[in-house]
Each structure stands twice: as C-alpha cells, then as structure tokens.
Enzyme design. Sequence first.
Site, PDB file in Angstrom:
ATOM      1  N   ASP A  87      60.995  41.313  65.945  1.00 18.58           N
ATOM      2  CA  ASP A  87      59.896  40.872  66.850  1.00 18.58           C
ATOM      3  C   ASP A  87      59.976  41.622  68.246  1.00 18.58           C
ATOM      4  O   ASP A  87      59.076  41.963  68.981  1.00 18.58           O
ATOM      5  CB  ASP A  87      60.128  39.253  66.941  1.00 18.58           C
ATOM      6  CG  ASP A  87      59.684  38.576  66.025  1.00 18.58           C
ATOM      7  OD1 ASP A  87      58.590  38.635  65.517  1.00 18.58           O
ATOM      8  OD2 ASP A  87      60.619  37.746  65.504  1.00 18.58           O
ATOM      9  N   LYS A 100      50.433  36.130  61.702  1.00 18.13           N
ATOM     10  CA  LYS A 100      50.388  34.632  62.117  1.00 18.13           C
ATOM     11  C   LYS A 100      48.992  34.459  62.073  1.00 18.13           C
ATOM     12  O   LYS A 100      48.429  33.977  63.124  1.00 18.13           O
ATOM     13  CB  LYS A 100      50.792  34.055  63.183  1.00 18.13           C
ATOM     14  CG  LYS A 100      52.367  33.984  63.162  1.00 18.13           C
ATOM     15  CD  LYS A 100      52.807  32.709  62.302  1.00 18.13           C
ATOM     16  CE  LYS A 100      54.278  32.596  61.859  1.00 18.13           C
ATOM     17  NZ  LYS A 100      55.295  33.250  62.889  1.00 18.13           N
TER      18      LYS A 100
HETATM   19  P1  BMP Z   1      64.983  33.712  64.789  1.00 16.87           P
HETATM   20  O1  BMP Z   1      65.585  33.764  63.448  1.00 16.87           O
HETATM   21  O2  BMP Z   1      65.251  34.879  65.981  1.00 16.87           O
HETATM   22  O3  BMP Z   1      64.670  32.347  65.370  1.00 16.87           O
HETATM   23  O4  BMP Z   1      63.520  34.243  64.216  1.00 16.87           O
HETATM   24  C1  BMP Z   1      62.671  33.734  63.385  1.00 16.87           C
HETATM   25  C2  BMP Z   1      61.139  34.245  62.951  1.00 16.87           C
HETATM   26  O5  BMP Z   1      60.589  33.595  62.229  1.00 16.87           O
HETATM   27  C3  BMP Z   1      60.671  34.754  63.917  1.00 16.87           C
HETATM   28  O6  BMP Z   1      59.699  35.854  63.667  1.00 16.87           O
HETATM   29  C4  BMP Z   1      59.432  33.731  64.139  1.00 16.87           C
HETATM   30  O7  BMP Z   1      58.278  34.245  64.574  1.00 16.87           O
HETATM   31  C5  BMP Z   1      59.391  33.279  62.472  1.00 16.87           C
HETATM   32  N1  BMP Z   1      58.959  31.949  62.132  1.00 16.87           N
HETATM   33  C6  BMP Z   1      59.795  30.746  62.762  1.00 16.87           C
HETATM   34  O8  BMP Z   1      60.856  31.060  63.445  1.00 16.87           O
HETATM   35  N2  BMP Z   1      59.389  29.425  62.263  1.00 16.87           N
HETATM   36  C7  BMP Z   1      58.329  29.130  61.735  1.00 16.87           C
HETATM   37  O9  BMP Z   1      57.946  28.069  61.323  1.00 16.87           O
HETATM   38  C8  BMP Z   1      57.547  30.407  61.377  1.00 16.87           C
HETATM   39  C9  BMP Z   1      57.802  31.721  61.521  1.00 16.87           C
HETATM   40  O10 BMP Z   1      57.131  32.653  61.152  1.00 16.87           O
END
Ligand code: BMP
Length: 221
Positions: free
Chosen positions: A8, A60
């Site tokens: 991201d 999204k």
């Molecule tokens: P992280 O492991 O750094 O928290 O990232 C999670 C990823 O999944 C991010 O790209 C976020 O936008 C995505 N995401 C999320 O965290 N929760 C959701 O419900 C849906 C997602 O796409």
Amino acid sequence: MPLILALDDPAKPLQEIVGRLCGVVDGFKVGVPLVVALGGRAVCRLRRLCPGALWIADMKLADIASTMILTASQLVDCVDAIIAHSIVGVKGALGELKEYLDRHNVKLILVVAMSHPGAVEVYNKLLEENIAVVRRVNAWGVVAPATMPEVVARVRRELPGKTILSPGVGVQGAKPGAALCAGADYEIVGRLIVEAEDPYREALKVLQMQREAAEKCAAKR
Ligand code: BMP
C-alpha cells in the site's frame, strides 16, 4: 504458501520487496495509495518482476458501473483480479463490472465483511445480503476478516466454492493461520512484513506460523 502480501505504501522499496518475496508469497495485492501515487503502469512494471504470482488490484471499487469500469480499465492489463465492495449491488454496478472483467479475463473479488472494529457498526451487519450479491454476480473470490474467524467460517459454509482472502493478520491483531483454520484460502499481510527490518525473514516467519496453526487445527478435526 497461502500468503498474499499487501503493498500500500508507495514510499517503500517496492521493486526490492517484490523481487525478494517472489516465490515466497503466493501473490501481491496493490492498494489505492500505491496506484494513486505511482499509476497503473507502475503496477505492470512490478508485475513483470514476478509474473507467476497472483496480482490483485485492491481499488475497493464502490460506484456505478461506468465509473468502476473506467477505473478497472486502467488496470486490467496489469493484474489477475480486482477488488470491489459488494454493498453497491448488482444492477447498474457489479453486474456490468463482472461482464467487463470477464471480457478481459480478470477475476472479480468482493468484500463481504471488513476487519476493523467499526466494521460491526454497519458493514458486517449486511453479511447475508453481501453473500447473496457474491452468488448473484458469481464473483471468483471474497474478502472476509481474519480478525473475525467466526465470520470467515460462516462465509466458508455459505460459499463453499469461492476463494476466501482474509486481511487483518499481524498489525490488526489476527495471528497467522487463524483465518486459514476458519476456512480461508489465503491470508493477506501488509505492514507486518512490509515494515519489518527484513521483509523476507518476516514472511518466512509468517509462513511457518501458518503451517503450525494449520497442523494444530487439522489435528483437532
Ligand atoms: P495490514 O496487514 O498492513 O493491516 O494490511 C491489510 C491490507 O488489507 C490493507 O491493504 C487493507 O487495505 C486491506 N483490508 C483490510 O485490512 N481489511 C479489510 O476488511 C479489507 C481489506 O482489503
């Protein structure tokens, strides 16, 4: 290797990370901040560093069909799948998007429930309706929260043939393997790996934890 790396932050050394983790993770999910900062072509360039992986554009999408299709059109040549929100419904929205993606051989993934605490206020209350949308448009896969394994388990029961991708592992609190045990096909991990001093070693640790969790839950069955 049921692990998908979420990319991201455009400020990270993305080429180095993709090169190092190619063959270690199953896929890469590029997010809105990265695409806005670097453009769709940058996604194509990243993909060329690891063409065998599953490449997902997490735009999204949540709009009327024509706007979602305009966004998708900038990425269909660079990815295998695109993520949209199920809540916008089928008619005039996801139905036409699905037809467009089918013509370009790109998979549609729909968010059915989210991983953050506030998701229970509105979004996740619509799980049943969202699952119905997935069935109606015949999406390839769904996003369901690793932070709420009971939701993943329900989605697995209700959508047996669909690919489940679960974010929320690591920084958001879910342990590697928890969503896999609940029925997910892939866990999505971002910051835990991307922000680690050594993303390669961190990814190997996550994979090891996934294996251990999967062995434990298989033994319980
Ligand atoms: P992280 O492991 O750094 O928290 O990232 C999670 C990823 O999944 C991010 O790209 C976020 O936008 C995505 N995401 C999320 O965290 N929760 C959701 O419900 C849906 C997602 O796409």
